[in-house]
Write an enzyme that holds these catalytic residues in place. Structure first.
Site, PDB file in Angstrom:
ATOM      1  N   CYS A   2       0.846  -1.179   0.000  1.00  0.00           N
ATOM      2  CA  CYS A   2       0.000   0.000   0.000  1.00  0.00           C
ATOM      3  C   CYS A   2       0.884   1.233   0.000  1.00  0.00           C
ATOM      4  O   CYS A   2       1.876   1.298   0.713  1.00  0.00           O
ATOM      5  CB  CYS A   2      -0.948   0.087   1.193  1.00  0.00           C
ATOM      6  SG  CYS A   2      -2.125  -1.235   1.278  1.00  0.00           S
ATOM      7  N   ARG A  27       3.973  -0.407  -4.781  1.00  0.00           N
ATOM      8  CA  ARG A  27       3.675  -0.933  -3.448  1.00  0.00           C
ATOM      9  C   ARG A  27       2.351  -1.701  -3.395  1.00  0.00           C
ATOM     10  O   ARG A  27       1.987  -2.264  -2.364  1.00  0.00           O
ATOM     11  CB  ARG A  27       3.622   0.214  -2.430  1.00  0.00           C
ATOM     12  CG  ARG A  27       4.911   1.002  -2.339  1.00  0.00           C
ATOM     13  CD  ARG A  27       4.760   2.149  -1.363  1.00  0.00           C
ATOM     14  NE  ARG A  27       4.601   1.678  -0.007  1.00  0.00           N
ATOM     15  CZ  ARG A  27       5.583   1.459   0.835  1.00  0.00           C
ATOM     16  NH1 ARG A  27       6.822   1.666   0.460  1.00  0.00           N
ATOM     17  NH2 ARG A  27       5.347   1.042   2.053  1.00  0.00           N
ATOM     18  N   TRP A  74      -2.600  -2.706  -1.688  1.00  0.00           N
ATOM     19  CA  TRP A  74      -2.280  -4.133  -1.809  1.00  0.00           C
ATOM     20  C   TRP A  74      -3.160  -4.804  -0.761  1.00  0.00           C
ATOM     21  O   TRP A  74      -2.969  -4.617   0.442  1.00  0.00           O
ATOM     22  CB  TRP A  74      -0.804  -4.377  -1.523  1.00  0.00           C
ATOM     23  CG  TRP A  74      -0.385  -5.792  -1.762  1.00  0.00           C
ATOM     24  CD1 TRP A  74      -0.041  -6.357  -2.948  1.00  0.00           C
ATOM     25  CD2 TRP A  74      -0.255  -6.834  -0.785  1.00  0.00           C
ATOM     26  NE1 TRP A  74       0.284  -7.684  -2.776  1.00  0.00           N
ATOM     27  CE2 TRP A  74       0.169  -8.008  -1.464  1.00  0.00           C
ATOM     28  CE3 TRP A  74      -0.455  -6.904   0.604  1.00  0.00           C
ATOM     29  CZ2 TRP A  74       0.394  -9.214  -0.809  1.00  0.00           C
ATOM     30  CZ3 TRP A  74      -0.234  -8.116   1.253  1.00  0.00           C
ATOM     31  CH2 TRP A  74       0.193  -9.252   0.543  1.00  0.00           C
ATOM     32  N   ASN A 100      -1.611   2.336   5.610  1.00  0.00           N
ATOM     33  CA  ASN A 100      -0.746   1.235   5.165  1.00  0.00           C
ATOM     34  C   ASN A 100      -0.349   0.459   6.421  1.00  0.00           C
ATOM     35  O   ASN A 100       0.196   1.046   7.351  1.00  0.00           O
ATOM     36  CB  ASN A 100       0.493   1.837   4.462  1.00  0.00           C
ATOM     37  CG  ASN A 100       1.627   0.822   4.276  1.00  0.00           C
ATOM     38  OD1 ASN A 100       2.787   1.187   4.300  1.00  0.00           O
ATOM     39  ND2 ASN A 100       1.302  -0.426   4.105  1.00  0.00           N
ATOM     40  N   GLY A 101      -0.644  -0.838   6.436  1.00  0.00           N
ATOM     41  CA  GLY A 101      -0.329  -1.645   7.617  1.00  0.00           C
ATOM     42  C   GLY A 101      -1.494  -2.556   7.928  1.00  0.00           C
ATOM     43  O   GLY A 101      -2.382  -2.750   7.096  1.00  0.00           O
ATOM     44  N   GLU A 487      17.634 -17.740  -7.171  1.00  0.00           N
ATOM     45  CA  GLU A 487      17.247 -16.391  -7.566  1.00  0.00           C
ATOM     46  C   GLU A 487      16.713 -16.379  -9.003  1.00  0.00           C
ATOM     47  O   GLU A 487      15.719 -15.710  -9.301  1.00  0.00           O
ATOM     48  CB  GLU A 487      18.459 -15.445  -7.402  1.00  0.00           C
ATOM     49  CG  GLU A 487      18.263 -14.024  -7.875  1.00  0.00           C
ATOM     50  CD  GLU A 487      17.116 -13.281  -7.212  1.00  0.00           C
ATOM     51  OE1 GLU A 487      16.543 -13.771  -6.226  1.00  0.00           O
ATOM     52  OE2 GLU A 487      16.752 -12.199  -7.723  1.00  0.00           O
ATOM     53  N   LYS A 491      12.967 -15.176  -9.992  1.00  0.00           N
ATOM     54  CA  LYS A 491      12.742 -14.090 -10.946  1.00  0.00           C
ATOM     55  C   LYS A 491      11.763 -14.523 -12.015  1.00  0.00           C
ATOM     56  O   LYS A 491      10.854 -13.801 -12.372  1.00  0.00           O
ATOM     57  CB  LYS A 491      14.090 -13.717 -11.570  1.00  0.00           C
ATOM     58  CG  LYS A 491      14.350 -12.298 -11.819  1.00  0.00           C
ATOM     59  CD  LYS A 491      14.753 -11.453 -10.639  1.00  0.00           C
ATOM     60  CE  LYS A 491      13.873 -11.582  -9.434  1.00  0.00           C
ATOM     61  NZ  LYS A 491      14.360 -10.978  -8.233  1.00  0.00           N
ATOM     62  N   GLU A 494       8.086 -15.025 -10.570  1.00  0.00           N
ATOM     63  CA  GLU A 494       7.324 -13.853 -10.113  1.00  0.00           C
ATOM     64  C   GLU A 494       6.888 -12.942 -11.251  1.00  0.00           C
ATOM     65  O   GLU A 494       5.876 -12.272 -11.141  1.00  0.00           O
ATOM     66  CB  GLU A 494       8.056 -13.069  -9.010  1.00  0.00           C
ATOM     67  CG  GLU A 494       9.270 -12.317  -9.419  1.00  0.00           C
ATOM     68  CD  GLU A 494       9.902 -11.556  -8.259  1.00  0.00           C
ATOM     69  OE1 GLU A 494       9.198 -11.121  -7.351  1.00  0.00           O
ATOM     70  OE2 GLU A 494      11.140 -11.395  -8.294  1.00  0.00           O
ATOM     71  N   HIS A 510      18.107 -36.610  -6.371  1.00  0.00           N
ATOM     72  CA  HIS A 510      17.351 -37.065  -5.198  1.00  0.00           C
ATOM     73  C   HIS A 510      15.853 -36.753  -5.322  1.00  0.00           C
ATOM     74  O   HIS A 510      15.151 -36.741  -4.324  1.00  0.00           O
ATOM     75  CB  HIS A 510      17.918 -36.417  -3.934  1.00  0.00           C
ATOM     76  CG  HIS A 510      19.346 -36.813  -3.673  1.00  0.00           C
ATOM     77  ND1 HIS A 510      19.699 -38.068  -3.233  1.00  0.00           N
ATOM     78  CD2 HIS A 510      20.497 -36.132  -3.829  1.00  0.00           C
ATOM     79  CE1 HIS A 510      21.019 -38.143  -3.111  1.00  0.00           C
ATOM     80  NE2 HIS A 510      21.527 -36.970  -3.476  1.00  0.00           N
ATOM     81  N   LYS A 609       6.148  -4.286  -3.901  1.00  0.00           N
ATOM     82  CA  LYS A 609       7.588  -4.105  -3.766  1.00  0.00           C
ATOM     83  C   LYS A 609       8.038  -4.199  -2.315  1.00  0.00           C
ATOM     84  O   LYS A 609       9.063  -4.765  -1.996  1.00  0.00           O
ATOM     85  CB  LYS A 609       7.955  -2.738  -4.349  1.00  0.00           C
ATOM     86  CG  LYS A 609       9.430  -2.419  -4.324  1.00  0.00           C
ATOM     87  CD  LYS A 609      10.157  -3.199  -5.387  1.00  0.00           C
ATOM     88  CE  LYS A 609      11.642  -2.985  -5.358  1.00  0.00           C
ATOM     89  NZ  LYS A 609      12.330  -4.115  -6.014  1.00  0.00           N
TER      90      LYS A 609
HETATM   91  O1  M6R Z   1      12.878  -5.067   0.470  1.00  0.00           O
HETATM   92  P1  M6R Z   1      13.384  -6.445   0.819  1.00  0.00           P
HETATM   93  O2  M6R Z   1      14.694  -6.736   0.194  1.00  0.00           O
HETATM   94  O3  M6R Z   1      13.388  -6.708   2.289  1.00  0.00           O
HETATM   95  O4  M6R Z   1      12.317  -7.409   0.164  1.00  0.00           O
HETATM   96  C1  M6R Z   1      12.396  -8.785   0.330  1.00  0.00           C
HETATM   97  C2  M6R Z   1      11.495  -9.511  -0.652  1.00  0.00           C
HETATM   98  O5  M6R Z   1      10.169  -9.146  -0.478  1.00  0.00           O
HETATM   99  C3  M6R Z   1      11.900  -9.221  -2.102  1.00  0.00           C
HETATM  100  O6  M6R Z   1      13.236  -9.527  -2.343  1.00  0.00           O
HETATM  101  C4  M6R Z   1      11.014 -10.019  -3.077  1.00  0.00           C
HETATM  102  O7  M6R Z   1      11.279 -11.381  -2.967  1.00  0.00           O
HETATM  103  C5  M6R Z   1      11.224  -9.532  -4.508  1.00  0.00           C
HETATM  104  N1  M6R Z   1       9.965  -9.382  -5.168  1.00  0.00           N
HETATM  105  C6  M6R Z   1      12.056 -10.436  -5.324  1.00  0.00           C
HETATM  106  O8  M6R Z   1      12.217  -9.995  -6.629  1.00  0.00           O
END
Ligand code: M6R
Length: 614
Positions: A2, A27, A74, A100-101, A487, A491, A494, A510, A609
């Site tokens: 948010c 956000r 969000w 937000n929260g 990673e 990527k 997502e 395994h 984000k």
């Molecule tokens: O802001 P942060 O690095 O603490 O965020 C952690 C995760 O939410 C963030 O890395 C998330 O996994 C990303 N969308 C990955 O691309």
């Protein structure tokens, strides 16, 4: 999660709020709304969907007013819909709130308020808070400031809020706990409020980051006043923003994600700037200098983080153990805090976060702090909650990362972790001078190698074209490149919504090997110095089952090239630094596949984000 934005001053508020919401849309983008006061009326415009939906909805309406609040959501409590969109009104429609929260005790508060006759028109926790403020204001006969303060003493949870009142058309009240809030101090009489500084930067560089449980009272014609929820006056600490406006715009690229991928030669360089002195042979991170001895003497280091930052933490584990010979454990912040971990005063916790606002990481820090551990932060956002909650730390200096999929933040985190490991090794004497120097020189050359690697862009586009319709992907790597495999898979899933899994290459036999057939693309990181022969055997195992191999290899490789279906070359470097290179083609592969599938790469579905809820 948010984004909130507000304005009070002499200008028209609506364009400022809309632009601010567009900057904060990363956000959350389930709904957007604004409330404005004009001619003693409190006007509300809100719509499910992105800010663009709100703009079309409001295009034929009167959005005048020099005071207003805006929100991009969000969803947590209540599905994405017009009725659950913020701002929310009090029962008598005098007050409006953006939030937000999460108000954790909203259900009990709602039950009490309902008994007292309040009727709610949304499923949100936020609406309960504005009803509570209204209830207190009327029942206790107090002014708005006092009603907000009393209400905040009754809520449990996290909040960044701004409250607007028809009866007080020249005032905004803002408060925060565990969710971020920045106030920009504009020209006389003028204030901007936002979840981060991006909506503020083009108007003023003078900002105040609110601390937890602080309430700011912003009135036209008066200086900002700050109290805490115990009603103690606080002195505002106004600081100057270092961010530049260009850094938060696309600058000719189609998406923030690709802009940020291509920024990596610069962002990695910025993460190293002033921290390696090749002439003197010194690596130093100013922010942790005073804590270096404490870290060296630590019984163990615990790295806490989430998502991509957690993957960077895994690379950090390998680096610190390898170079500085200090035991390291890497924990998901969300698991760490709930599993009653053993933490002592001789532990050092390193918290890694791009946003510096991730609720789980913040909670893990809090727990470790209570148990007496020393907390070191690695954050990208200057002044963020995590950077302020730690004892010391190093900023990554990657610049604002707007794309929801983290790219340049990851390589900046790994750069800082490499520097940290080298500096600890130097202080401890755990690496020979010649090895240390060789690694320092290697690290300094990474930005130009990344630059070169980015030229393989078209080749990766062609591979993406071949695999854009795949339903699954497997990513394999060993040692330093196991976290890169994780990673790469994250990527892809997502932003393209293709199911992908990362595995240590040797673990494939395994279990995951059962998945391999001619339909399965397998991305294997097979760099020259990383258990190369073993990885080659793993590739053979995939080939024997007709899997399609996309291999990331070191420049000049011939062996893997002969068996893989596609290869992407990365410049040669020390294996310990190879994640800074091998990650780049995986970012590009995900980006192009997602684009070819028509996905919104900067704002993938269901994500945000900055994850400020637990
Ligand atoms: O802001 P942060 O690095 O603490 O965020 C952690 C995760 O939410 C963030 O890395 C998330 O996994 C990303 N969308 C990955 O691309």
């Amino acid at each position: 999660m948010c984004g909130i934005v507000a304005y009070i001053g002499k200008k028209e508020a609506y364009p400022i709020l809309i632009k601010g919401l567009q900057r904060l849309e990363y956000r959350g983008y389930d709904s957007a709304g604004v409330a404005l006061i004009h001619n003693q009326e409190l006007n509300l415009f809100k719509k499910q969907g992105k800010v663009s939906e709100l703009i079309s909805f409001a295009s034929d309406k009167d959005t005048s007013g020099t005071i207003g609040i805006g929100h991009t959501r969000w969803a947590t409590h209540g599905a994405p819909s017009d009725r659950n969109a913020h701002p929310h009104f009090s029962g008598n429609s005098d007050l409006a709130i953006i939030h937000n929260g999460i108000i954790e005790n909203y259900a009990s508060l709602k039950a009490e308020l309902s008994q007292r006759g309040h009727q709610f028109s949304s499923d949100t926790d936020t609406e309960v808070l504005i009803h509570l403020i209204e209830d207190i204001r009327i029942k206790a006969g107090v002014d708005l400031e006092e009603a907000v303060r009393i209400a905040l003493n009754e809520v449990v949870g996290a909040y960044a809020i701004v409250v607007l009142s028809k009866k007080n058309p020249d005032m905004l009240i803002a408060a925060k706990k565990s969710s971020p809030l920045v106030i920009g101090i504009g020209e006389t009489d003028e204030y901007y409020i936002a979840s981060d500084a991006t909506p503020i930067i083009e108007y003023t560089k003078n900002v105040l980051y609110l601390n937890d449980e602080e309430i700011a009272i912003l009135k036209k014609g008066e200086e900002l006043r700050l109290i805490n929820i115990k009603n103690q006056p606080k002195v505002p600490y106004i600081q100057e923003l270092e961010m530049q406006l260009e850094a938060i715009e696309k600058g000719g690229f189609d998406h923030f994600m690709i802009k940020e991928i291509f920024e990596q030669p610069t962002s990695i360089k910025n993460s190293m700037r002033g921290r390696i002195d090749l002439n003197k042979g010194i690596v130093s991170l100013g922010g942790i200098r005073e804590y270096k001895q404490k870290i060296i003497n630590a019984e163990r280091i615990i790295i806490v983080a989430c998502g991509t930052s957690w993957h960077a933490g895994l690379v950090g584990e390998y680096l610190i153990e390898d170079f500085a010979r200090i035991p390291v454990e890497v924990e998901y912040a969300s698991e760490f805090r709930y599993r009653n971990p053993i933490i002592t005063e001789s532990d050092v916790v390193i918290a890694i976060s791009q946003s510096g606002e991730t609720a789980d990481t913040l909670a893990a820090i809090k727990l470790a702090k209570e148990k007496g551990a020393t907390i070191i932060g690695i954050c990208n956002v200057v002044g963020s909650s995590i950077s302020r909650a730690t004892d010391a730390g190093s900023y990554t200096h990657a610049g604002p990362e707007i794309g929801v999929a983290s790219t340049k933040a990851f390589t900046a985190q790994v750069t800082v972790l490499s520097l940290m490991a080298l500096s600890l090794a130097q202080a401890k004497g755990s690496l020979s001078d010649s090895k240390l120097r060789q690694l320092m020189v290697e690290l300094s050359t990474i930005p130009e190698k990344v630059e070169k690697l980015l030229n393989t862009d078209n080749q990766i586009k062609a591979i993406a074209e071949k695999f854009k319709n795949a339903r699954n992907f497997l990513y394999l790597g060993r040692g330093y490149n196991f976290p890169v495999a994780l990673e790469g898979a994250l990527k892809l899933k997502e932003i393209s919504y293709i199911h992908a899994e990362g595995y240590p290459a040797a673990e494939m036999k395994h279990g995951p090997i059962a998945l391999i057939d001619e339909e399965m693309p397998v991305v294997v990181i097979a760099t020259k110095h990383g258990n190369y022969e073993k990885v080659v055997s793993n590739i053979e195992e995939v080939k024997a089952r007709n899997g399609k191999i996309i291999a990331i290899v070191t420049e000049g490789d011939t062996e893997v090239k002969a068996i893989a279906d596609y290869t992407i070359e990365v410049p040669e470097t020390d294996e310990a630094l190879s994640p800074l290179l091998t990650t780049i083609p995986l970012q590009l592969l995900s980006y192009y596949i997602a684009i070819m599938r028509g996905c919104n790469v900067d704002q993938p579905r269901n994500l945000a984000k900055s994850v400020t809820v637990e």
